[in-house]
Design a protein around this motif. Structure first.
Motif, PDB file in Angstrom:
ATOM      1  N   ARG A 188       0.823  -1.219   0.000  1.00  0.00           N
ATOM      2  CA  ARG A 188       0.000   0.000   0.000  1.00  0.00           C
ATOM      3  C   ARG A 188       0.852   1.263   0.000  1.00  0.00           C
ATOM      4  NH1 ARG A 188      -5.156   1.806   0.976  1.00  0.00           N
ATOM      5  NH2 ARG A 188      -5.592   3.185   2.739  1.00  0.00           N
ATOM      6  N   TYR A 189       1.921   1.261   0.778  1.00  0.00           N
ATOM      7  CA  TYR A 189       2.648   2.508   0.986  1.00  0.00           C
ATOM      8  C   TYR A 189       4.019   2.573   0.320  1.00  0.00           C
ATOM      9  CZ  TYR A 189      -1.001   3.549   4.328  1.00  0.00           C
ATOM     10  OH  TYR A 189      -2.220   3.797   4.901  1.00  0.00           O
ATOM     11  N   PHE A 190       4.660   1.446   0.097  1.00  0.00           N
ATOM     12  CA  PHE A 190       6.036   1.553  -0.408  1.00  0.00           C
ATOM     13  C   PHE A 190       6.110   2.199  -1.792  1.00  0.00           C
ATOM     14  CE2 PHE A 190      10.073   0.279  -2.218  1.00  0.00           C
ATOM     15  CZ  PHE A 190      10.928   0.677  -1.212  1.00  0.00           C
ATOM     16  N   PRO A 191       5.191   1.899  -2.720  1.00  0.00           N
ATOM     17  CA  PRO A 191       5.305   2.573  -4.026  1.00  0.00           C
ATOM     18  C   PRO A 191       5.245   4.098  -3.912  1.00  0.00           C
ATOM     19  CG  PRO A 191       3.846   0.686  -4.195  1.00  0.00           C
ATOM     20  CD  PRO A 191       4.129   0.882  -2.723  1.00  0.00           C
ATOM     21  N   ILE A 192       4.465   4.600  -2.966  1.00  0.00           N
ATOM     22  CA  ILE A 192       4.406   6.052  -2.762  1.00  0.00           C
ATOM     23  C   ILE A 192       5.763   6.559  -2.257  1.00  0.00           C
ATOM     24  CG2 ILE A 192       3.379   7.835  -1.281  1.00  0.00           C
ATOM     25  CD1 ILE A 192       0.762   6.213  -1.409  1.00  0.00           C
ATOM     26  N   ARG A 234       8.659   5.045  -2.645  1.00  0.00           N
ATOM     27  CA  ARG A 234       9.662   4.842  -3.713  1.00  0.00           C
ATOM     28  C   ARG A 234       9.633   5.995  -4.720  1.00  0.00           C
ATOM     29  NH1 ARG A 234       7.348   0.497  -6.938  1.00  0.00           N
ATOM     30  NH2 ARG A 234       6.319   2.284  -7.887  1.00  0.00           N
ATOM     31  N   GLU A 235       8.441   6.378  -5.151  1.00  0.00           N
ATOM     32  CA  GLU A 235       8.330   7.454  -6.140  1.00  0.00           C
ATOM     33  C   GLU A 235       8.764   8.791  -5.551  1.00  0.00           C
ATOM     34  OE1 GLU A 235       7.507   7.145  -9.446  1.00  0.00           O
ATOM     35  OE2 GLU A 235       7.707   5.009  -9.002  1.00  0.00           O
ATOM     36  N   ARG A 255      11.998  11.064  -6.888  1.00  0.00           N
ATOM     37  CA  ARG A 255      11.921  12.476  -7.291  1.00  0.00           C
ATOM     38  C   ARG A 255      13.019  13.294  -6.627  1.00  0.00           C
ATOM     39  NH1 ARG A 255       6.374  11.635  -6.480  1.00  0.00           N
ATOM     40  NH2 ARG A 255       6.318  12.730  -4.498  1.00  0.00           N
ATOM     41  N   ASP A 291      17.793   3.371  -0.793  1.00  0.00           N
ATOM     42  CA  ASP A 291      18.177   3.344   0.622  1.00  0.00           C
ATOM     43  C   ASP A 291      17.253   4.231   1.457  1.00  0.00           C
ATOM     44  OD1 ASP A 291      20.194   1.582   0.301  1.00  0.00           O
ATOM     45  OD2 ASP A 291      21.825   3.028   0.514  1.00  0.00           O
ATOM     46  N   ALA A 342      14.256   5.192   0.677  1.00  0.00           N
ATOM     47  CA  ALA A 342      12.917   4.594   0.686  1.00  0.00           C
ATOM     48  C   ALA A 342      12.846   3.464   1.713  1.00  0.00           C
ATOM     49  CB  ALA A 342      12.578   4.077  -0.707  1.00  0.00           C
ATOM     50  N   GLN A 343      13.901   2.670   1.744  1.00  0.00           N
ATOM     51  CA  GLN A 343      13.929   1.545   2.688  1.00  0.00           C
ATOM     52  C   GLN A 343      13.915   2.056   4.128  1.00  0.00           C
ATOM     53  OE1 GLN A 343      16.833  -1.464   1.756  1.00  0.00           O
ATOM     54  NE2 GLN A 343      16.912  -2.212   3.845  1.00  0.00           N
ATOM     55  N   PHE A 398      10.446   3.384   4.998  1.00  0.00           N
ATOM     56  CA  PHE A 398       9.475   2.321   5.262  1.00  0.00           C
ATOM     57  C   PHE A 398       9.758   1.652   6.607  1.00  0.00           C
ATOM     58  CE2 PHE A 398       7.750  -1.937   5.197  1.00  0.00           C
ATOM     59  CZ  PHE A 398       6.434  -1.683   4.824  1.00  0.00           C
ATOM     60  N   TYR A 405       5.809  11.981   3.488  1.00  0.00           N
ATOM     61  CA  TYR A 405       6.433  13.128   2.828  1.00  0.00           C
ATOM     62  C   TYR A 405       7.424  13.820   3.760  1.00  0.00           C
ATOM     63  CZ  TYR A 405       4.027  13.081  -1.615  1.00  0.00           C
ATOM     64  OH  TYR A 405       3.635  12.743  -2.884  1.00  0.00           O
ATOM     65  N   ASP A 414       7.774  18.332  -5.063  1.00  0.00           N
ATOM     66  CA  ASP A 414       6.517  17.588  -4.949  1.00  0.00           C
ATOM     67  C   ASP A 414       5.300  18.423  -5.319  1.00  0.00           C
ATOM     68  OD1 ASP A 414       7.903  15.321  -3.999  1.00  0.00           O
ATOM     69  OD2 ASP A 414       7.945  16.164  -1.987  1.00  0.00           O
TER      70      ASP A 414
END
Lengths: 199, 156
Positions: B11-15, B17-18, B22, B32, B34-35, B38, B59, B120
């Motif tokens: 649910r949340y990782f793709p947000i 990651r993107e 950016r 890194d 992103a990881q 999460f 964010y 953003d």
């Protein structure tokens, strides 16, 4: 076409949160924004590191006083002290700080078990529960500073990671927690091998 | 928030990651950050329930982690970057370059609002809600950033 909504608006829409009618109208006609929605909606299977988060936390060094840590890591050196010049305040807070040392080797991340030898190019990263202390310093051998920053409540994964070099000899990490006296300090010695072999 | 890590990740990782892609030019570095974001999200799962609040948290937290990392980047990297880059520092945006070039010169709070606004595309109102401050504070930080960038332009 109206101005693009913010990425936050787009992401909220992805999460099913109600968005403004203008945003909905924009999404109906904007390929650029729709592509973003498609990207974040793409299913992605969790990798090993994410699945590992759900496993019970291994806290081999949970400390309720200095002795538990000393026994857990056996040959390693543990020092509890207020810091230089005021040993009379030597103490550990009642709930006790704790930490986990994560080792990243290639694509694998695992918690140090107090026995595994580190290898050159391993990346070391600390996760610390400071339990009321407000500042953390991490020192290498000879008290060379590696990291110094405020730390919050709860468990904090430090943003810094340190790569093991090829020099022979063990690695040393000293963690110092403080908020003014008293200070909590512990030193880890990690034996190192330069031979390639499984951990 | 769901207590199932697989569900939470999907649910949340793709947000995350993107968002990190950016902000950061280096793919591995973005991964890194992103990881780490999460991992922190998972650690805070008991406290975070509302998806809207989670989006704001993502964010805010990923922006701060990215800034922290850039502020530790070796000075040589920054200088090497400048040697090949003569763009106007206030110009609209190559986000990753902005981070790399300004991380050592601009206070983190100003960088935060700059990234959330310029990268953003958040409005001042959205930035204020994400950072938990007033719109007035956001405006003040943006003004200070503009002043700082003007000085950098002049000195360049």
């Amino acid at each position: 076409m109206t101005e693009h909504p913010s990425f936050l608006q787009l992401d909220r829409a992805t999460l099913g949160i109600e968005v403004a009618s203008e945003t909905r109208a924009h999404l109906a006609s904007c390929d650029h924004c729709r592509r973003h929605l498609e990207r974040v909606a793409e299913p992605e299977a969790p990798p090993a590191w994410a699945r590992d988060l759900a496993r019970p936390r291994r806290r081999p060094w949970r400390i309720w006083g200095g002795l538990a840590l000393a026994s857990a890591i056996a040959v390693f050196v543990v020092v509890l002290t207020r810091g230089r010049g005021a040993p009379e305040y030597t103490t550990v807070k009642s709930a006790g700080p704790s930490f986990t040392l994560h080792i990243k080797r290639g694509d694998t991340v695992f918690a140090w078990d107090a026995a595994t030898r580190v290898q050159p190019d391993d990346q070391l990263r600390l996760e610390v529960a400071a339990t009321g202390f407000r500042r953390i310093r991490v020192l290498a051998a000879n008290d060379v500073p590696l990291y110094d920053a405020p730390i919050g409540d709860g468990v904090t994964l430090l943003p810094a990671a340190w790569k093991v070099d090829v020099q022979p000899g063990d690695e040393t990490l000293t963690i110092v927690l403080s908020d003014g006296p008293p200070t909590w300090r512990t030193t880890l010695k990690l034996s190192k091998t330069t031979e390639e072999h499984p951990r | 928030m769901p207590l199932d890590v697989e569900h939470t990740y999907r649910r949340y990782f793709p947000i995350i990651r993107e968002k990190c892609a950016r902000m950061l030019r280096d793919r591995a570095e973005a991964q890194d950050v992103a990881q780490e974001t999460f991992t922190r999200l998972w650690a805070e799962r008991d406290r975070l329930q509302d998806p809207g609040a989670i989006a704001s948290w993502i964010y805010r937290t990923s922006t701060r982690i990215a800034i922290d990392r850039h502020r530790r980047v070796r000075r040589e990297d920054e200088l090497a970057d400048e040697a090949g880059d003569h763009t106007d520092p206030g110009a609209r945006i190559d986000a990753t370059r902005m981070l790399a070039r300004l991380a050592h010169r601009v206070p983190a709070a100003e960088l935060e609002v700059a990234i959330l606004g310029r990268v953003d595309g958040l409005s001042q109102d959205e930035i204020a809600r994400v950072l938990g401050c007033s719109e007035r504070t956001v405006r003040r930080l943006l003004q200070k950033l503009e002043t700082r960038l003007s000085r950098l332009r002049e000195s360049a």
